[in-house]
Design an enzyme around this catalytic site. Structure first.
Site, PDB file in Angstrom:
ATOM      1  N   GLY A 202       0.794  -1.305   0.153  1.00 37.45           N
ATOM      2  CA  GLY A 202      -0.120  -0.082   0.691  1.00 37.45           C
ATOM      3  C   GLY A 202       0.982   1.138  -0.087  1.00 37.45           C
ATOM      4  CB  VAL A 203       2.273   3.283  -2.342  1.00 35.60           C
ATOM      5  CG1 VAL A 203       3.868   1.609  -2.815  1.00 35.60           C
ATOM      6  CG2 VAL A 203       1.644   2.603  -3.928  1.00 35.60           C
TER       7      VAL A 203
ATOM      8  N   GLY B 254       2.775   7.563  -0.856  1.00 38.68           N
ATOM      9  CA  GLY B 254       3.019   8.500  -1.119  1.00 38.68           C
ATOM     10  C   GLY B 254       3.826   9.261  -0.437  1.00 38.68           C
ATOM     11  N   GLY B 255       3.501   8.622   1.061  1.00 39.45           N
ATOM     12  CA  GLY B 255       4.695   9.090   1.799  1.00 39.45           C
ATOM     13  C   GLY B 255       5.828   8.353   2.467  1.00 39.45           C
TER      14      GLY B 255
ATOM     15  CG  ASP C 142       5.885   5.892   7.387  1.00 37.08           C
ATOM     16  OD1 ASP C 142       7.847   6.627   7.351  1.00 37.08           O
ATOM     17  OD2 ASP C 142       5.419   6.709   8.360  1.00 37.08           O
ATOM     18  CB  SER C 143       3.877   3.290   2.329  1.00 41.95           C
ATOM     19  OG  SER C 143       4.013   4.481   1.165  1.00 41.95           O
TER      20      SER C 143
ATOM     21  CG  MET D  60      -5.959   1.847  -1.195  1.00 43.08           C
ATOM     22  SD  MET D  60      -5.955   1.027   1.181  1.00 43.08           S
ATOM     23  CE  MET D  60      -3.683   1.194   0.801  1.00 43.08           C
TER      24      MET D  60
ATOM     25  CB  CYS E  86      -9.122   3.623   8.252  1.00 44.08           C
ATOM     26  SG  CYS E  86      -8.098   3.710   6.514  1.00 44.08           S
TER      27      CYS E  86
ATOM     28  CB  CYS F  70      -6.665  11.805   4.629  1.00 45.04           C
ATOM     29  SG  CYS F  70      -7.325  12.302   3.253  1.00 45.04           S
TER      30      CYS F  70
END
Length: 380
Positions: free
Chosen positions: A9-10, A12-13, A15-16, A35, A99, A195
């Site tokens: 699960g990328v 855009g941060g 950590d991922s 996502m 979530c 978010c």
């Protein structure tokens, strides 16, 4: 294009991004999936497009396929509608827990399997271990970043299919890795808050869905009027900020804290004691508890608990009731335990599971209750 074994699960941060990089370094067949969990409302505050571009850039650098899925409808139905209902009832929900349960480890996992992946991976600060035939959820090595609190609703099937590649890292080491390997997100700020609210004012956002009306702020000791509030929905137990209470005749020039609220009468209660006895509780009762192992360790046991994220562990005794809820008795009084928030139970680094807090025995909460006390029902 080869079928990926692991779908990351990328977000855009950073950590991922490091999670994906580590899996590639380990020789895994990896793909990334971004996502979208919130539909663009035109405010420009939820920066999904910026995050998506960063996720694409990371996947490009790593040479792995990029996928996109829009889960905004699933998020609305599985998370946001509950979020609004809880606030309307005067409770303070935790949408991150929902979530994870309803979107990231349900719909994302399903999408990954549809694309041929055997497992998923995320950039959460947590760890998974196997003990015999049982899968364990462990705290992340960096206790200041540990996110097991938000993952306590996961079960055996989800953990068996999940990797947390950065769970053994400290945040400072993760940033260094991202910089050293020139990941595009190495200097990106960590996301904070929810978010769908983004950088917006919380009251302004919530007011779009739950129109609130002004009401009185009272002192619970004598019922005197202290000030006026813009809406009880906007406040939670223990809160200091946003009350905007000026000088009150006959009262010290000290901060005020929310110690209770009555949605039915639209009244907010405050006190100037940060640790006011009005909001101190020794016991809580939960809604139906979720156990990561599939069952509680015993009908009655001792462990530690957190009733809010990043709270120090508090020793407690847990009694599992016939209806599936738990009665928790703390070793010492607890400040501002809030209905709607998550109770999460631990045995050392092992997360046992948890539940939504339904009620506490705080004096003001008991005084405002219009239904029989859940603690009296137990005693009977």
């Amino acid at each position: 294009m080869s079928t990926p074994r692991v779908m990351v699960g990328v977000s855009g941060g950073v950590d991922s991004s490091v999670a994906a990089w580590r899996l590639v370094q380990q020789g895994e067949a990896v793909a990334g999936l971004f996502m979208q969990n919130w539909a663009d409302d035109g405010s420009g505050e939820c920066r999904a497009e910026d995050d998506r571009r960063d996720a694409v850039a990371v996947c490009g650098l790593l040479g792995i396929p990029f996928h996109f899925r829009d889960f905004s409808n699933e998020y609305w139905q599985g998370v946001f509608e509950h979020f609004l209902a809880e606030y309307a009832a005067g409770r303070t929900p935790n949408p991150d827990v929902l979530c994870n349960r309803e979107v990231k480890f349900k719909h994302f996992l399903d999408a990954a399997r549809e694309l041929g992946a055997e497992r998923i991976a995320t950039g959460h600060y947590a760890r998974v271990a196997q003990r015999g035939h049982q899968w364990l959820l462990l705290r992340g090595a960096d206790r200041s970043k540990d996110q097991s609190y938000f993952l306590h609703q996961l079960g055996q099937q989800q953990l068996a299919a999940t990797l947390f590649p950065i769970g053994d890292l400290e945040k400072t080491d993760l940033r260094r890795i991202a910089r050293d390997v020139s990941l595009p997100t190495h200097a990106k700020k960590d996301s904070t808050g929810i978010c769908f609210i983004g950088e917006r004012d919380f009251r302004e956002f919530l007011g779009r869905y739950l129109p609130a009306k002004p009401g009185q702020i009272l002192d619970p000791a004598d019922g005197s009027v202290i000030a006026e509030h813009p809406g009880v929905f906007y406040f939670t137990l223990g809160q200091r900020e946003g009350l905007n209470i000026g000088g009150v005749r006959g009262r010290p020039a000290a901060p005020w804290y929310v110690v209770g609220k009555d949605v039915a009468s639209n009244v907010l209660y405050v006190d100037q004691d940060r640790d006011s006895t009005w909001m101190l509780s020794n016991r809580l009762r939960s809604e139906t508890a979720h156990w990561i192992a599939g069952a509680p360790p015993a009908r009655r046991f001792e462990c530690t608990a957190q009733t809010r994220y990043r709270q120090p562990d508090e020793p407690c005794t847990v009694e599992v009731l016939d209806d599936g809820s738990v009665l928790v008795t703390f070793a010492r009084p607890q400040r501002a335990v809030t209905p709607g928030q998550s109770l999460v139970l631990y045995d050392g680094d092992v997360c046992l599971g948890g539940a939504v807090i339904a009620a506490t025995d705080a004096p003001l909460e008991q005084r405002l209750r219009t239904t029989p006390s859940p603690f009296e029902v137990i005693a009977a």
